[in-house]
Design a protein around this motif. Structure first.
Motif, PDB file in Angstrom:
ATOM      1  N   GLY A 275       0.816  -1.209   0.000  1.00 32.02           N
ATOM      2  CA  GLY A 275       0.000   0.000   0.000  1.00 32.02           C
ATOM      3  C   GLY A 275       0.846   1.255   0.000  1.00 32.02           C
ATOM      4  N   LEU A 276       1.944   1.247   0.760  1.00 33.80           N
ATOM      5  CA  LEU A 276       2.806   2.423   0.821  1.00 33.80           C
ATOM      6  C   LEU A 276       3.595   2.630  -0.465  1.00 33.80           C
ATOM      7  CD1 LEU A 276       4.008   2.087   4.515  1.00 33.80           C
ATOM      8  CD2 LEU A 276       2.607   3.931   3.556  1.00 33.80           C
ATOM      9  N   GLU A 277       3.784   1.575  -1.261  1.00 29.05           N
ATOM     10  CA  GLU A 277       4.401   1.758  -2.581  1.00 29.05           C
ATOM     11  C   GLU A 277       3.537   2.664  -3.448  1.00 29.05           C
ATOM     12  OE1 GLU A 277       7.145   0.714  -4.165  1.00 29.05           O
ATOM     13  OE2 GLU A 277       8.036  -0.350  -2.458  1.00 29.05           O
ATOM     14  N   HIS A 278       2.233   2.533  -3.315  1.00 27.58           N
ATOM     15  CA  HIS A 278       1.300   3.332  -4.117  1.00 27.58           C
ATOM     16  C   HIS A 278       0.858   4.607  -3.407  1.00 27.58           C
ATOM     17  CE1 HIS A 278       0.652   0.211  -7.225  1.00 27.58           C
ATOM     18  NE2 HIS A 278       0.854  -0.632  -6.232  1.00 27.58           N
ATOM     19  N   HIS A 279       0.892   4.585  -2.075  1.00 26.65           N
ATOM     20  CA  HIS A 279       0.430   5.737  -1.291  1.00 26.65           C
ATOM     21  C   HIS A 279       1.455   6.008  -0.185  1.00 26.65           C
ATOM     22  CE1 HIS A 279      -3.474   4.997  -3.264  1.00 26.65           C
ATOM     23  NE2 HIS A 279      -3.278   3.731  -2.961  1.00 26.65           N
ATOM     24  N   PRO A 280       2.618   6.557  -0.537  1.00 27.78           N
ATOM     25  CA  PRO A 280       3.724   6.663   0.429  1.00 27.78           C
ATOM     26  C   PRO A 280       3.425   7.560   1.627  1.00 27.78           C
ATOM     27  CG  PRO A 280       4.232   7.841  -1.607  1.00 27.78           C
ATOM     28  CD  PRO A 280       3.001   7.055  -1.875  1.00 27.78           C
ATOM     29  N   ASP A 281       2.448   8.461   1.510  1.00 25.04           N
ATOM     30  CA  ASP A 281       2.163   9.378   2.605  1.00 25.04           C
ATOM     31  C   ASP A 281       0.836   9.081   3.289  1.00 25.04           C
ATOM     32  OD1 ASP A 281       4.527  10.736   2.114  1.00 25.04           O
ATOM     33  OD2 ASP A 281       3.591  12.174   0.759  1.00 25.04           O
TER      34      ASP A 281
ATOM     35  N   GLU B  23      13.677   0.195  12.584  1.00 27.92           N
ATOM     36  CA  GLU B  23      12.721   0.367  11.492  1.00 27.92           C
ATOM     37  C   GLU B  23      11.529   1.204  11.943  1.00 27.92           C
ATOM     38  OE1 GLU B  23      12.041  -3.426   9.116  1.00 27.92           O
ATOM     39  OE2 GLU B  23      13.076  -4.192  10.891  1.00 27.92           O
ATOM     40  N   ALA B  24      11.077   0.967  13.170  1.00 28.22           N
ATOM     41  CA  ALA B  24       9.933   1.710  13.687  1.00 28.22           C
ATOM     42  C   ALA B  24      10.262   3.197  13.797  1.00 28.22           C
ATOM     43  CB  ALA B  24       9.515   1.155  15.045  1.00 28.22           C
ATOM     44  N   ARG B  25      11.480   3.512  14.212  1.00 33.95           N
ATOM     45  CA  ARG B  25      11.875   4.907  14.350  1.00 33.95           C
ATOM     46  C   ARG B  25      11.872   5.607  12.995  1.00 33.95           C
ATOM     47  NH1 ARG B  25      16.633   4.220  16.339  1.00 33.95           N
ATOM     48  NH2 ARG B  25      15.824   3.827  18.435  1.00 33.95           N
ATOM     49  N   ALA B  26      12.289   4.898  11.948  1.00 31.73           N
ATOM     50  CA  ALA B  26      12.281   5.493  10.604  1.00 31.73           C
ATOM     51  C   ALA B  26      10.853   5.813  10.168  1.00 31.73           C
ATOM     52  CB  ALA B  26      12.944   4.536   9.619  1.00 31.73           C
ATOM     53  N   LEU B  27       9.922   4.918  10.465  1.00 36.89           N
ATOM     54  CA  LEU B  27       8.522   5.183  10.129  1.00 36.89           C
ATOM     55  C   LEU B  27       7.978   6.343  10.947  1.00 36.89           C
ATOM     56  CD1 LEU B  27       7.185   1.519   9.911  1.00 36.89           C
ATOM     57  CD2 LEU B  27       7.369   3.133   8.007  1.00 36.89           C
ATOM     58  N   LEU B  28       8.381   6.427  12.200  1.00 38.81           N
ATOM     59  CA  LEU B  28       7.928   7.511  13.059  1.00 38.81           C
ATOM     60  C   LEU B  28       8.423   8.853  12.540  1.00 38.81           C
ATOM     61  CD1 LEU B  28       6.221   7.689  15.609  1.00 38.81           C
ATOM     62  CD2 LEU B  28       8.327   7.706  16.945  1.00 38.81           C
ATOM     63  N   GLU B  29       9.630   8.884  11.994  1.00 39.52           N
ATOM     64  CA  GLU B  29      10.157  10.123  11.417  1.00 39.52           C
ATOM     65  C   GLU B  29       9.361  10.530  10.184  1.00 39.52           C
ATOM     66  OE1 GLU B  29      14.261   9.360  10.728  1.00 39.52           O
ATOM     67  OE2 GLU B  29      14.811   9.412  12.855  1.00 39.52           O
ATOM     68  N   ARG B  30       8.935   9.541   9.391  1.00 42.82           N
ATOM     69  CA  ARG B  30       8.082   9.858   8.237  1.00 42.82           C
ATOM     70  C   ARG B  30       6.740  10.406   8.699  1.00 42.82           C
ATOM     71  NH1 ARG B  30       8.011   4.691   4.336  1.00 42.82           N
ATOM     72  NH2 ARG B  30       6.506   6.012   3.252  1.00 42.82           N
ATOM     73  N   LEU B  31       6.194   9.804   9.762  1.00 43.64           N
ATOM     74  CA  LEU B  31       4.907  10.268  10.280  1.00 43.64           C
ATOM     75  C   LEU B  31       5.008  11.685  10.837  1.00 43.64           C
ATOM     76  CD1 LEU B  31       3.677   7.031  12.073  1.00 43.64           C
ATOM     77  CD2 LEU B  31       2.400   8.289  10.329  1.00 43.64           C
ATOM     78  N   ALA B  32       6.154  12.015  11.425  1.00 39.38           N
ATOM     79  CA  ALA B  32       6.326  13.338  12.030  1.00 39.38           C
ATOM     80  C   ALA B  32       6.255  14.448  10.995  1.00 39.38           C
ATOM     81  CB  ALA B  32       7.656  13.400  12.776  1.00 39.38           C
ATOM     82  N   ASP B  33       6.548  14.133   9.735  1.00 35.91           N
ATOM     83  CA  ASP B  33       6.529  15.139   8.672  1.00 35.91           C
ATOM     84  C   ASP B  33       5.156  15.294   8.033  1.00 35.91           C
ATOM     85  OD1 ASP B  33       9.232  15.633   9.010  1.00 35.91           O
ATOM     86  OD2 ASP B  33       9.827  14.105   7.549  1.00 35.91           O
ATOM     87  N   LEU B  34       4.176  14.498   8.473  1.00 31.78           N
ATOM     88  CA  LEU B  34       2.855  14.527   7.854  1.00 31.78           C
ATOM     89  C   LEU B  34       1.820  15.054   8.844  1.00 31.78           C
ATOM     90  CD1 LEU B  34       2.956  10.998   6.152  1.00 31.78           C
ATOM     91  CD2 LEU B  34       3.266  13.209   5.035  1.00 31.78           C
ATOM     92  N   PRO B  35       0.822  15.804   8.344  1.00 31.32           N
ATOM     93  CA  PRO B  35      -0.235  16.277   9.251  1.00 31.32           C
ATOM     94  C   PRO B  35      -1.084  15.108   9.725  1.00 31.32           C
ATOM     95  CG  PRO B  35      -0.800  16.763   6.968  1.00 31.32           C
ATOM     96  CD  PRO B  35       0.601  16.221   6.945  1.00 31.32           C
ATOM     97  N   ASP B  36      -1.328  15.050  11.025  1.00 29.81           N
ATOM     98  CA  ASP B  36      -2.122  13.957  11.586  1.00 29.81           C
ATOM     99  C   ASP B  36      -3.107  14.545  12.590  1.00 29.81           C
ATOM    100  OD1 ASP B  36      -3.182  11.626  12.458  1.00 29.81           O
ATOM    101  OD2 ASP B  36      -1.402  10.909  13.482  1.00 29.81           O
ATOM    102  N   HIS B  37      -4.395  14.359  12.315  1.00 33.83           N
ATOM    103  CA  HIS B  37      -5.416  14.933  13.187  1.00 33.83           C
ATOM    104  C   HIS B  37      -5.978  13.906  14.165  1.00 33.83           C
ATOM    105  CE1 HIS B  37      -5.334  18.451  10.621  1.00 33.83           C
ATOM    106  NE2 HIS B  37      -5.513  17.680   9.571  1.00 33.83           N
ATOM    107  N   ASN B  38      -5.387  12.724  14.213  1.00 29.52           N
ATOM    108  CA  ASN B  38      -5.889  11.685  15.111  1.00 29.52           C
ATOM    109  C   ASN B  38      -5.846  12.201  16.554  1.00 29.52           C
ATOM    110  OD1 ASN B  38      -6.421   9.426  16.641  1.00 29.52           O
ATOM    111  ND2 ASN B  38      -4.974   8.103  15.585  1.00 29.52           N
ATOM    112  N   PRO B  39      -7.010  12.312  17.207  1.00 26.58           N
ATOM    113  CA  PRO B  39      -7.025  12.935  18.541  1.00 26.58           C
ATOM    114  C   PRO B  39      -6.687  11.976  19.674  1.00 26.58           C
ATOM    115  CG  PRO B  39      -9.244  12.352  17.914  1.00 26.58           C
ATOM    116  CD  PRO B  39      -8.365  11.969  16.734  1.00 26.58           C
ATOM    117  N   TYR B  40      -6.637  10.682  19.415  1.00 25.58           N
ATOM    118  CA  TYR B  40      -6.570   9.739  20.531  1.00 25.58           C
ATOM    119  C   TYR B  40      -5.242   9.744  21.282  1.00 25.58           C
ATOM    120  CZ  TYR B  40     -11.225   8.336  19.453  1.00 25.58           C
ATOM    121  OH  TYR B  40     -12.577   8.366  19.260  1.00 25.58           O
ATOM    122  N   PRO B  41      -4.101   9.947  20.632  1.00 23.21           N
ATOM    123  CA  PRO B  41      -2.881  10.105  21.442  1.00 23.21           C
ATOM    124  C   PRO B  41      -2.971  11.283  22.413  1.00 23.21           C
ATOM    125  CG  PRO B  41      -2.306   9.615  19.172  1.00 23.21           C
ATOM    126  CD  PRO B  41      -3.785   9.852  19.195  1.00 23.21           C
TER     127      PRO B  41
END
Length: 379
Positions: A253-259, A279-297
Motif C-alpha cells: 500500500g505504501l508503494e502506491h500511497h507513500p504518505d 525500522e519503527a523509528r524510521a517510520l515515526l520520522e516519516r509520520l512526524a513530517d505529515l499532518p495527523d489529526h488523530n485525537p486519541y494520542p
C-alpha cells in the motif's frame, strides 16, 4: 553481491537497453485463515428497491406534469420522505435503509442512486474534502470520509451543454447546510469498493472477522490499489495472526500511497510491537513530517495528566480537541472528570450529558448514564 558483480562485468562487453522497472506485485492474500466465503450482496442487490418503495416514488411524481424537472422532484421527494431518517446508522442497501429509515451518508447516496437509476437520470458521486471524523471502538480507530450524490437534468431539458447541466444539477447531501469543499469525483466502481470496505469495517466491529475479510477482498477485486482497502486487509491478517502477510500488504500500500497516514501508523505499530525499533523509528520520522489529526494520542495524554493532578494542562488539551472535533464524546467525558475533580458538579453534569448525546457505543452510553445519574443524585 555475486549477481550484481556479474551484471556489471557483462555490461562492459555489450550494450543493451535497460528494461523498464517491473511493477510491484500485490502480495497474495492468506485465504485459508478466513473460512468459507460469506454471502456478499452484489450490485443489483445494493441498489434494488421494493415494489412498495417504487410505488411510493411514482405516486409522488404523479403530482407533477413536467418530466423535465425530474431531478428536482426527486430531491424534493427524498427531502420529504427521509425527514425522520436516523443518520447514526450503518452502511445499508437502498431497500434496507428505506425500510429502517436509517443509514450513514453512503446509505443516503445508495438510496439516491437507486431512485435515479429507476428514473433513468444521470448521476455521479463526489468525495468531499472535510475534516476527518474519528471514532474509537475498542482497539480500533475509525476514520470516516464523506460522499454525496449529484443528479443531473435529462438531456432533453438541458441539451448537451455540460455547463448548463452542471448548473442545474440537484445535490443530495448528508449535511447540506455545512460548508464543504469538493475533493474529487468518485466512479461507480470506486463507490462500490467504498461500500464493501464500509461493510467490512462494520463486520470487524461486530466481531465477524471472516465475513469482514471476504467483504474487503471483494472491495480489493474492484479497486486493487485502494489505500483504505489494503489497510483493512492488512489489519485483518494481523488480527488473524499472519503478520507476514499483514506487513506485505502495508508495504505494498505504501508503494502506491507513500504518505498515507493510516498505513504508516499501522505498520509502525506492528513493527514496534515486534521490537524492531530502528525500522519503527524510521517510520515515526516519516509520520512526524505529515499532518495527523488523530485525537486519541492527545486524549490518552490528557487522561494521564488528569490522573497525575495536572488538571489545567489536561483541560487545555481537551478544549483544543473539542475546538476541532466537538462530536468526540471521550473529550467531553474527560472534561466532565476534570469538572468533577474541581467540585463543579453542574459543569460536570453538562459535559456528561453532551458526551451521552454524541456516543453511539452501548458501553459508553451505559457508563455516561450511570455517571450522570450519580451526579444528579449528588446534586
Amino acid at each position: 553481491m555475486i549477481s550484481l558483480l556479474a551484471t556489471m562485468l557483462g555490461g562492459c562487453a555489450t550494450s543493451t537497453p535497460k528494461a523498464p522497472p517491473q511493477p510491484v506485485q500485490a502480495p497474495p492474500l492468506n485465504l485459508d485463515l478466513f473460512g468459507p466465503p460469506a454471502h456478499i450482496p452484489d450490485e443489483a442487490e445494493i441498489f434494488e428497491l421494493s415494489e412498495f418503495q417504487i410505488q411510493k416514488l411514482n405516486a409522488f411524481l404523479a403530482r407533477f406534469d413536467d418530466e423535465t424537472e425530474r431531478h428536482w422532484q426527486l430531491a424534493r421527494f427524498i427531502h420529504e420522505h427521509l425527514s425522520d431518517f436516523d443518520y447514526q446508522g450503518r452502511t445499508l442497501t437502498a431497500s434496507q435503509a428505506l425500510q429502517d429509515q436509517q443509514g450513514n451518508c453512503m446509505s443516503l447516496a445508495v438510496i439516491t442512486s437507486a431512485y435515479t437509476r429507476h428514473l433513468g437520470l444521470e448521476y455521479d458521486f463526489q468525495l468531499m474534502r472535510t475534516p476527518p471524523v474519528f471514532e474509537r471502538e475498542g482497539d480500533l480507530v475509525l476514520v470516516s470520509d464523506h460522499v454525496r450524490t449529484r443528479v443531473y437534468p435529462s438531456s432533453s431539458e438541458s441539451g448537451d451543454d455540460p455547463e448548463l447541466r452542471a448548473g442545474r444539477r440537484a445535490i443530495i447531501d448528508y449535511f447540506p447546510e455545512r460548508k464543504r469543499v469538493p475533493s474529487s469525483p468518485v466512479s461507480n466502481q470506486d463507490f462500490l469498493a467504498m461500500f464493501y470496505r464500509n461493510l467490512a469495517a462494520e463486520r470487524i466491529l461486530d466481531g465477524k472477522t471472516n465475513e469482514a475479510f471476504w467483504l474487503a477482498q471483494r472491495a480489493k477485486s474492484i479497486s486493487p490499489d485502494n489505500a483504505s482497502v489494503l489497510n483493512l486487509l492488512a489489519i485483518l491478517h494481523r488480527r488473524a495472526g499472519d503478520e507476514t502477510t499483514a506487513e506485505a500488504l502495508f508495504r505494498y500500500g505504501l508503494e502506491h500511497h507513500p504518505d498515507d497516514i493510516n498505513l504508516l501508523h499501522n505498520l509502525y505499530a506492528m513493527i514496534e510491537s515486534q521490537d524492531r525499533h530502528i525500522e519503527a523509528r524510521a517510520l515515526l520520522e516519516r509520520l512526524a513530517d505529515l499532518p495527523d489529526h488523530n485525537p486519541y494520542p492527545r486524549i490518552l495524554l490528557a487522561r494521564q495528566l488528569t490522573e497525575e493532578g495536572f488538571l489545567s494542562r489536561a483541560r487545555n488539551i481537551y478544549e483544543s480537541i473539542l475546538d476541532q472535533m466537538p462530536y468526540l464524546h471521550e473529550a467531553h467525558w474527560g472534561m466532565a472528570v476534570i469538572h468533577a475533580q474541581k467540585g463543579d458538579d453542574e459543569s460536570a453534569r453538562k459535559s456528561l450529558a453532551t458526551a451521552l448525546q454524541y456516543t453511539r457505543a452501548n458501553r459508553y452510553e451505559r457508563l455516561y448514564n450511570a455517571k450522570l445519574h450519580a451526579l444528579k443524585s449528588a446534586h
